[in-house]
Design a protein around this motif. Structure first.
Motif, mmCIF file in Angstrom:
data_model
loop_
_atom_site.group_PDB
_atom_site.id
_atom_site.type_symbol
_atom_site.label_atom_id
_atom_site.label_comp_id
_atom_site.label_asym_id
_atom_site.label_seq_id
_atom_site.Cartn_x
_atom_site.Cartn_y
_atom_site.Cartn_z
ATOM 1 N N ARG A 167 0.273 -1.220 0.452
ATOM 2 C CA ARG A 167 -0.225 0.321 0.145
ATOM 3 C C ARG A 167 0.735 1.538 -0.037
ATOM 4 O O ARG A 167 1.006 1.882 -0.340
ATOM 5 C CB ARG A 167 -0.650 -0.054 1.142
ATOM 6 C CG ARG A 167 -1.437 -1.081 1.091
ATOM 7 C CD ARG A 167 -3.329 -0.916 1.977
ATOM 8 N NE ARG A 167 -2.768 -1.167 3.582
ATOM 9 C CZ ARG A 167 -2.487 -2.709 3.953
ATOM 10 N NH1 ARG A 167 -3.364 -2.855 2.963
ATOM 11 N NH2 ARG A 167 -2.119 -2.671 5.047
ATOM 12 N N ALA A 168 1.652 0.701 0.546
ATOM 13 C CA ALA A 168 2.680 2.414 1.195
ATOM 14 C C ALA A 168 3.401 2.714 -0.601
ATOM 15 O O ALA A 168 3.744 3.965 -1.326
ATOM 16 C CB ALA A 168 4.327 2.390 1.909
ATOM 17 N N LEU A 169 3.671 1.545 -0.703
ATOM 18 C CA LEU A 169 4.337 1.823 -2.793
ATOM 19 C C LEU A 169 3.516 2.126 -3.627
ATOM 20 O O LEU A 169 3.714 2.763 -4.753
ATOM 21 C CB LEU A 169 5.171 0.272 -3.112
ATOM 22 C CG LEU A 169 6.295 -0.253 -2.134
ATOM 23 C CD1 LEU A 169 6.761 -1.467 -3.513
ATOM 24 C CD2 LEU A 169 7.524 0.298 -2.453
ATOM 25 N N ILE A 170 1.953 2.011 -3.617
ATOM 26 C CA ILE A 170 1.102 2.053 -4.524
ATOM 27 C C ILE A 170 0.880 3.315 -3.935
ATOM 28 O O ILE A 170 0.054 5.032 -5.061
ATOM 29 C CB ILE A 170 -0.161 0.984 -4.227
ATOM 30 C CG1 ILE A 170 -0.243 -0.095 -4.829
ATOM 31 C CG2 ILE A 170 -1.201 1.749 -5.101
ATOM 32 C CD1 ILE A 170 -0.951 -1.066 -4.529
ATOM 33 N N ARG A 171 0.778 4.302 -2.855
ATOM 34 C CA ARG A 171 0.574 5.356 -2.665
ATOM 35 C C ARG A 171 1.797 6.220 -3.002
ATOM 36 O O ARG A 171 1.882 7.355 -4.020
ATOM 37 C CB ARG A 171 0.726 5.688 -1.115
ATOM 38 C CG ARG A 171 -0.548 5.618 -0.865
ATOM 39 C CD ARG A 171 -0.547 6.261 1.174
ATOM 40 N NE ARG A 171 0.073 5.868 1.815
ATOM 41 C CZ ARG A 171 0.659 4.411 2.905
ATOM 42 N NH1 ARG A 171 -1.081 3.233 2.576
ATOM 43 N NH2 ARG A 171 1.645 4.503 3.454
ATOM 44 N N LEU A 172 3.272 5.982 -3.053
ATOM 45 C CA LEU A 172 4.693 6.792 -3.824
ATOM 46 C C LEU A 172 4.114 6.556 -5.359
ATOM 47 O O LEU A 172 4.933 7.838 -5.555
ATOM 48 C CB LEU A 172 5.129 5.889 -3.097
ATOM 49 C CG LEU A 172 5.502 5.868 -1.350
ATOM 50 C CD1 LEU A 172 6.999 4.624 -0.946
ATOM 51 C CD2 LEU A 172 5.642 7.469 -1.146
ATOM 52 N N GLN B 116 1.239 4.520 -10.726
ATOM 53 C CA GLN B 116 1.462 4.285 -12.095
ATOM 54 C C GLN B 116 2.052 3.300 -11.736
ATOM 55 O O GLN B 116 1.882 2.666 -13.490
ATOM 56 C CB GLN B 116 1.689 5.489 -13.077
ATOM 57 C CG GLN B 116 3.430 5.776 -12.931
ATOM 58 C CD GLN B 116 3.554 6.523 -10.772
ATOM 59 O OE1 GLN B 116 2.748 6.748 -10.418
ATOM 60 N NE2 GLN B 116 4.657 7.016 -11.049
ATOM 61 N N ILE B 117 3.119 2.534 -11.806
ATOM 62 C CA ILE B 117 3.794 1.346 -11.733
ATOM 63 C C ILE B 117 2.694 0.470 -11.047
ATOM 64 O O ILE B 117 2.053 0.359 -9.394
ATOM 65 C CB ILE B 117 4.452 1.637 -10.773
ATOM 66 C CG1 ILE B 117 5.315 2.602 -10.749
ATOM 67 C CG2 ILE B 117 5.534 0.587 -10.527
ATOM 68 C CD1 ILE B 117 6.808 3.262 -10.711
ATOM 69 N N ASP B 118 3.207 -0.696 -11.483
ATOM 70 C CA ASP B 118 1.692 -2.505 -11.251
ATOM 71 C C ASP B 118 3.404 -2.917 -9.927
ATOM 72 O O ASP B 118 3.988 -3.931 -10.507
ATOM 73 C CB ASP B 118 1.609 -3.188 -12.118
ATOM 74 C CG ASP B 118 1.001 -4.254 -11.989
ATOM 75 O OD1 ASP B 118 1.182 -4.219 -10.962
ATOM 76 O OD2 ASP B 118 0.957 -4.924 -12.740
ATOM 77 N N TRP B 119 2.773 -2.547 -8.798
ATOM 78 C CA TRP B 119 4.248 -3.597 -8.379
ATOM 79 C C TRP B 119 4.287 -4.640 -7.835
ATOM 80 O O TRP B 119 2.897 -4.773 -7.376
ATOM 81 C CB TRP B 119 3.693 -2.864 -6.388
ATOM 82 C CG TRP B 119 4.364 -1.187 -6.684
ATOM 83 C CD1 TRP B 119 3.765 -0.544 -6.694
ATOM 84 C CD2 TRP B 119 5.482 -0.569 -6.677
ATOM 85 N NE1 TRP B 119 4.899 1.087 -6.745
ATOM 86 C CE2 TRP B 119 6.128 0.841 -6.906
ATOM 87 C CE3 TRP B 119 7.271 -1.115 -6.654
ATOM 88 C CZ2 TRP B 119 6.767 1.255 -6.683
ATOM 89 C CZ3 TRP B 119 8.342 -0.676 -6.798
ATOM 90 C CH2 TRP B 119 8.490 0.660 -6.894
ATOM 91 N N HIS B 120 5.186 -6.144 -7.708
ATOM 92 C CA HIS B 120 4.916 -7.045 -7.318
ATOM 93 C C HIS B 120 6.246 -7.183 -6.377
ATOM 94 O O HIS B 120 7.465 -6.736 -7.156
ATOM 95 C CB HIS B 120 5.011 -7.833 -8.943
ATOM 96 C CG HIS B 120 3.701 -7.864 -9.667
ATOM 97 N ND1 HIS B 120 2.642 -8.439 -9.855
ATOM 98 C CD2 HIS B 120 3.444 -6.585 -10.611
ATOM 99 C CE1 HIS B 120 1.633 -8.052 -10.726
ATOM 100 N NE2 HIS B 120 2.359 -6.996 -11.022
ATOM 101 N N HIS B 121 5.989 -7.470 -5.786
ATOM 102 C CA HIS B 121 6.744 -8.134 -5.015
ATOM 103 C C HIS B 121 7.944 -9.259 -4.921
ATOM 104 O O HIS B 121 6.817 -10.486 -5.006
ATOM 105 C CB HIS B 121 6.936 -7.739 -2.775
ATOM 106 C CG HIS B 121 5.437 -8.676 -2.407
ATOM 107 N ND1 HIS B 121 4.139 -8.296 -2.015
ATOM 108 C CD2 HIS B 121 5.545 -10.107 -2.535
ATOM 109 C CE1 HIS B 121 3.397 -9.257 -2.072
ATOM 110 N NE2 HIS B 121 4.497 -10.525 -1.889
#
Length: 281
Positions: free
Chosen positions: A125-130, A133-138
């Motif tokens: 959620r923190a990465l999405i807030r920052l 526009q990026i589709d984050w995958h860990h």
């Protein structure tokens, strides 16, 4: 990399200092200005490759070459303990780290032991807030390691299959050689038994004749095996020492398999009575 890279990984500083964002000479310049000097941190293996202790490496200058053909001296300000970030080094001896926050596009997070799925959800959620526009995958470190080792696992399995096929062909050749040796020396075996040679002596005689070509072939193959082993190990970041024991163990295994494969033929020739052996000679 950013200035908190070493602290996230838990790297141990051996000498000098780590990067500081307050010092302009720590920042790596853009590739468009290739002749600008900057500071770097190296690991223990890199320092040892130049014959330096961690303390001696501090303040030393090395040359940095860019993709555009430029070069500039860079100064070593710190030495950390070797902590490989990649499985394959492709012959490199050590690592050099440069501070370039603008190029740090891959977030690296170190989780505390026992961290649950709720922590991962908070990070996502923190990465999405920052950067929405990026589709984050860990990905976990062990997953990345397995992906990187998949091609090597396939290569090892393929080489193992070829080696097994070569061993089968060699065993067939040894079996044929044993049959030829026992048949060509049948008269000699009968005469030796008449003169008092026991089965152990006959077995030892024939086994030694079979062992000599195995020893010669192993000694001829060892140099190629050593060179091939060194080349293969040089691909990895963390390498083991290639000592004599793998070659000694392979020779012992080869002789053991060879004796087992042809022992029945040698034993059957050594237990025959002299009259039976010389009847047709």
């Amino acid at each position: 990399m950013s200035e908190d890279y070493f602290s996230v990984l838990g790297s141990h500083l051996l000498a000098g200092r780590e990067f500081s964002g307050d010092r302009g000479d720590d920042l790596r310049p853009d590739e468009n200005v290739p002749e600008t000097s900057f500071n770097v941190v190296v690991d223990r293996d890199f320092a040892q490759a130049f014959g330096w202790t961690p303390e001696q490496a501090i303040g030393q200058s090395i040359w940095h070459h860019t993709l555009k053909g430029g070069s500039a001296p860079v100064q070593i300000i710190g030495v950390i303990d070797t902590q490989p970030q990649l499985m394959l080094a492709l012959g490199a001896s050590g690592s050099v780290y440069a501070l370039a926050p603008g190029r740090a596009i891959l977030p690296l997070v170190r989780l505390a032991p026992g961290a649950g799925g709720n922590i991962l959800a908070e990070i996502d959620r923190a990465l999405i807030r920052l950067a929405p526009q990026i589709d984050w995958h860990h990905h976990f470190g062990d997953e990345l390691f397995q992906d990187a080792s998949a091609i090597l696992t396939t290569l090892v399995m393929a080489l193992g299959g070829l080696a097994l096929f070569a061993v089968l062909i060699a065993l067939l050749g040894l079996a044929g050689m044993a049959v030829h040796i026992t048949r060509s020396r049948t008269e000699e075996i009968g005469i030796r038994k008449i003169l008092g040679a026991d089965q152990i002596a006959i077995l030892r005689l024939l086994a030694w004749d079979l062992t000599k070509p195995v020893l010669i072939a192993s000694l001829a193959a060892w140099p190629l095996g050593y060179v091939g082993g060194r080349i293969y190990l040089s691909l990895f970041t963390g390498r083991i020492t290639l000592g004599p024991w793998p070659f000694i163990a392979s020779l012992a295994a080869t002789l053991g398999v060879a004796w087992l494969a042809v022992g029945w033929r040698v034993a059957s020739a050594s237990v025959k009575s002299p009259a039976e052996i010389l009847r047709y000679e």
